[in-house]
Design an enzyme around this catalytic site. Structure first.
Site, short mmCIF file in Angstrom:
data_model
loop_
_atom_site.label_atom_id
_atom_site.label_comp_id
_atom_site.label_asym_id
_atom_site.label_seq_id
_atom_site.Cartn_x
_atom_site.Cartn_y
_atom_site.Cartn_z
N GLU A 175 6.74 1.48 -35.36
CA GLU A 175 5.76 2.39 -35.21
C GLU A 175 5.43 3.21 -36.40
OE1 GLU A 175 3.42 3.47 -32.98
OE2 GLU A 175 2.69 4.72 -34.35
N TYR B 298 -11.59 14.74 -15.00
CA TYR B 298 -10.64 14.49 -14.06
C TYR B 298 -9.32 15.36 -14.45
CZ TYR B 298 -8.87 10.78 -17.28
OH TYR B 298 -8.56 10.05 -18.66
N ASP C 72 -5.20 -3.50 -27.80
CA ASP C 72 -6.39 -3.26 -28.32
C ASP C 72 -6.26 -4.11 -29.78
OD1 ASP C 72 -7.46 -1.54 -26.62
OD2 ASP C 72 -7.40 0.25 -28.24
N ARG D 26 -1.72 11.32 -21.43
CA ARG D 26 -1.17 10.12 -22.38
C ARG D 26 0.23 10.36 -22.59
NH1 ARG D 26 -5.99 6.56 -24.17
NH2 ARG D 26 -4.37 5.76 -25.50
C1 FAD Z 1 -12.14 7.98 -25.21
C2 FAD Z 1 -11.40 7.01 -24.43
C3 FAD Z 1 -10.96 7.18 -23.33
C4 FAD Z 1 -10.13 5.91 -22.79
N1 FAD Z 1 -9.88 5.82 -21.29
C5 FAD Z 1 -9.18 5.01 -21.03
C6 FAD Z 1 -8.97 4.98 -19.55
O1 FAD Z 1 -9.16 5.99 -18.90
N2 FAD Z 1 -7.96 3.73 -18.89
C7 FAD Z 1 -7.56 2.74 -20.03
O2 FAD Z 1 -7.02 1.82 -19.46
N3 FAD Z 1 -8.19 2.74 -21.15
C8 FAD Z 1 -8.61 3.60 -21.75
N4 FAD Z 1 -9.22 3.69 -23.06
C9 FAD Z 1 -8.66 2.74 -23.92
C10 FAD Z 1 -7.14 2.89 -24.23
O3 FAD Z 1 -6.78 4.04 -25.09
C11 FAD Z 1 -6.76 1.82 -25.38
O4 FAD Z 1 -7.07 0.46 -24.72
C12 FAD Z 1 -5.13 1.68 -25.31
O5 FAD Z 1 -4.47 2.82 -26.09
C13 FAD Z 1 -4.54 0.53 -26.13
O6 FAD Z 1 -3.28 0.58 -26.24
P1 FAD Z 1 -2.29 -0.39 -27.34
O7 FAD Z 1 -1.06 -0.04 -27.17
O8 FAD Z 1 -2.97 -1.63 -27.55
O9 FAD Z 1 -3.15 0.34 -28.69
P2 FAD Z 1 -2.80 1.99 -29.21
O10 FAD Z 1 -2.89 2.65 -27.98
O11 FAD Z 1 -3.95 2.20 -30.25
O12 FAD Z 1 -1.26 1.99 -30.02
C14 FAD Z 1 -1.29 1.35 -31.16
C15 FAD Z 1 -0.07 1.95 -31.95
O13 FAD Z 1 0.35 1.09 -33.13
C16 FAD Z 1 0.68 2.11 -34.09
N5 FAD Z 1 0.37 1.57 -35.33
C17 FAD Z 1 -0.98 1.26 -35.98
N6 FAD Z 1 -0.76 0.53 -37.03
C18 FAD Z 1 0.46 0.13 -37.26
C19 FAD Z 1 1.28 -0.54 -38.43
N7 FAD Z 1 0.58 -0.89 -39.29
N8 FAD Z 1 2.46 -0.34 -38.10
C20 FAD Z 1 3.16 0.03 -37.08
N9 FAD Z 1 2.58 0.57 -36.17
C21 FAD Z 1 1.24 0.88 -36.06
C22 FAD Z 1 -0.10 3.15 -33.79
O14 FAD Z 1 0.36 4.35 -34.51
C23 FAD Z 1 -0.23 3.19 -32.41
O15 FAD Z 1 1.01 4.23 -31.80
C24 FAD Z 1 -9.89 4.83 -23.72
C25 FAD Z 1 -10.11 4.84 -24.96
C26 FAD Z 1 -11.00 5.99 -25.55
C27 FAD Z 1 -11.51 5.95 -26.92
#
Ligand code: FAD
Length: 382
Positions: free
Chosen positions: A33, A208, A289, A106
């Protein structure tokens, strides 16, 4: 297959859930991370029943549900006069889908995931930003190299790992969001007992409860140009909301008035085009994502990430080789994630159309009616 060493880049909700699922299946997992400490932003998250099935698979659903709030219903209201356009029943989710619908802070979900990952022997490294990927080896910002058999890019919408698949940066969708978590006092108690949203032309306001109803998650969406940065460090002033939501219903004005002076953040919504494939060199794959960054208009981004996590662990576990396992993971997930990505964008137009009055008269096309809640990452063929 012999249990492989898996390096996961990114300790967000997707990466941590994947690490726990892999550990549950006997793999050795390391999470890298970039942040100096493992943590999440101060915002709310909806975990729809399809997401909660991932936590059922990990025996964590009770802990997650207890840290959250299960709504009985939601209402969708007219932007100007607050008239109720639709009521969505949510109290029967466990009966219909076999899993609850949960609102959670979160940071609370993230803390549960970190504790569980540690308990299952996952290696967690913070301050471990990955700058390059060479095969399944992650190269860190300080030059260290973390060797493994499999590398999973779970590093979010701006993924470094994804660059090896697609050099393009994420695109700005034209949507921005102001987010705040506000203490529930006075009139807000009534409002938060009816979670939901106000919808109107090119704008939408979501509310919510989290933390047992003591706090209210608020998100104010609009279409706007002018900034394209996402990040929890971009402070905003409440007066920006006054300008954008002039003339909106009294409930929306009450929400704006409740935003703490130092607690409003603005967030440009960046997203990704679907990729044709998520695997590289038979050893590297994308998740969450990084694979399918989408707009938040179906509330399914994190849900898709945690579905990926369970299916990845199941596919690897069921396969004779890493290459086969990753292929089975991609085959099981790509079509669904791409569908949700595209529908999320389309939902923005449905929820923020000029003719708000027509919304309640049209057939509903949302995450529930699209059948997304029926999906079960525990049993879908891999
Ligand atoms: C306004 C908003 C509301 C949302 N509401 C919802 C909801 O209600 N329900 C839902 O299901 N989804 C929701 N989402 C979408 C959701 O937030 C994301 O899809 C989700 O967080 C994706 O998770 P992830 O682990 O793939 O990525 P992220 O949560 O982005 O986590 C990625 C991690 O990787 C780390 N990282 C980045 N680059 C590097 C690197 N080079 N080396 C090491 N670590 C790194 C980051 O620091 C982070 O900790 C919402 C999004 C937004 C913007």
């Amino acid at each position: 297959m012999d249990k492989a060493r898996v390096t996961i880049v990114g300790g967000g909700i997707g990466g941590l859930t994947a690490a726990i699922a892999l550990a549950q299946n006997g793999f050795s997992a390391t999470v890298l991370e970039v942040a100096p400490a493992f943590g999440e932003v101060g915002a709310g998250l909806t975990l729809a029943p399809n997401a909660m099935k991932a936590y059922l698979a990990l025996d964590m659903a009770d802990a997650v549900a207890q840290a959250g709030v299960e709504p009985a219903r939601q209402r969708i209201q007219h932007w100007e006069d607050g008239r109720v356009l639709r009521v969505l029943e949510r109290g029967d989710m466990r009966q219909i889908y076999g899993a609850p619908y949960v609102y959670i802070h979160r940071a609370d979900l993230h803390a549960i995931l970190v504790t569980e990952a540690r308990r299952r022997g996952v290696r967690l490294e913070s301050d471990a930003g990955v700058v390059a990927v060479e095969g399944a080896c992650a190269v860190l910002h300080d030059g260290r190299r973390i060797e493994g058999d499999i590398l999973i890019g779970a590093d979010g919408v701006k993924s470094v790992v994804r660059r090896a698949f697609d050099p393009a940066p994420p695109h700005f969708t034209g949507h921005v969001a102001w987010r705040a978590v506000v203490p529930v006092t006075g009139d807000l108690a009534d409002l938060v007992s009816w979670p939901g949203m106000h919808i109107g032309p090119r704008r939408m306001v979501v509310r919510y409860p989290v933390r047992g109803g003591t706090m209210m998650n608020t998100v104010f969406f609009a279409r706007q140009s002018g900034w394209t940065e996402d990040g929890w460090s971009i402070r905003a002033d409440r007066s920006e909301l006054d300008g954008v939501f002039t003339g909106w219903a009294p409930e929306v004005q009450a929400m704006i008035a409740a935003v703490p002076a130092d607690g409003l953040y603005k967030w440009a919504i960046n997203a990704r085009q679907p990729l044709p494939g998520w695997i590289l060199d038979d050893r590297v794959a994308l998740l969450g994502d990084a694979a399918h960054g989408m707009t938040p208009f179906l509330g399914q981004g994190a849900a898709c990430a945690v579905e990926d996590a369970i299916v990845l662990a199941r596919a690897l576990s069921a396969s004779a080789s890493v290459a086969e396992g990753l292929k089975r993971y991609e085959a099981a997930r790509l079509e669904r994630a791409t569908f949700i990505q595209l529908e999320s964008n389309a939902n923005a137009d449905r929820m923020q159309a000029d003719e708000t009055e027509l919304f309640g008269l049209q057939a509903l096309r949302n995450e529930d009616s699209l059948g997304l809640f029926h999906y079960d990452c525990r049993t879908v063929p891999v």
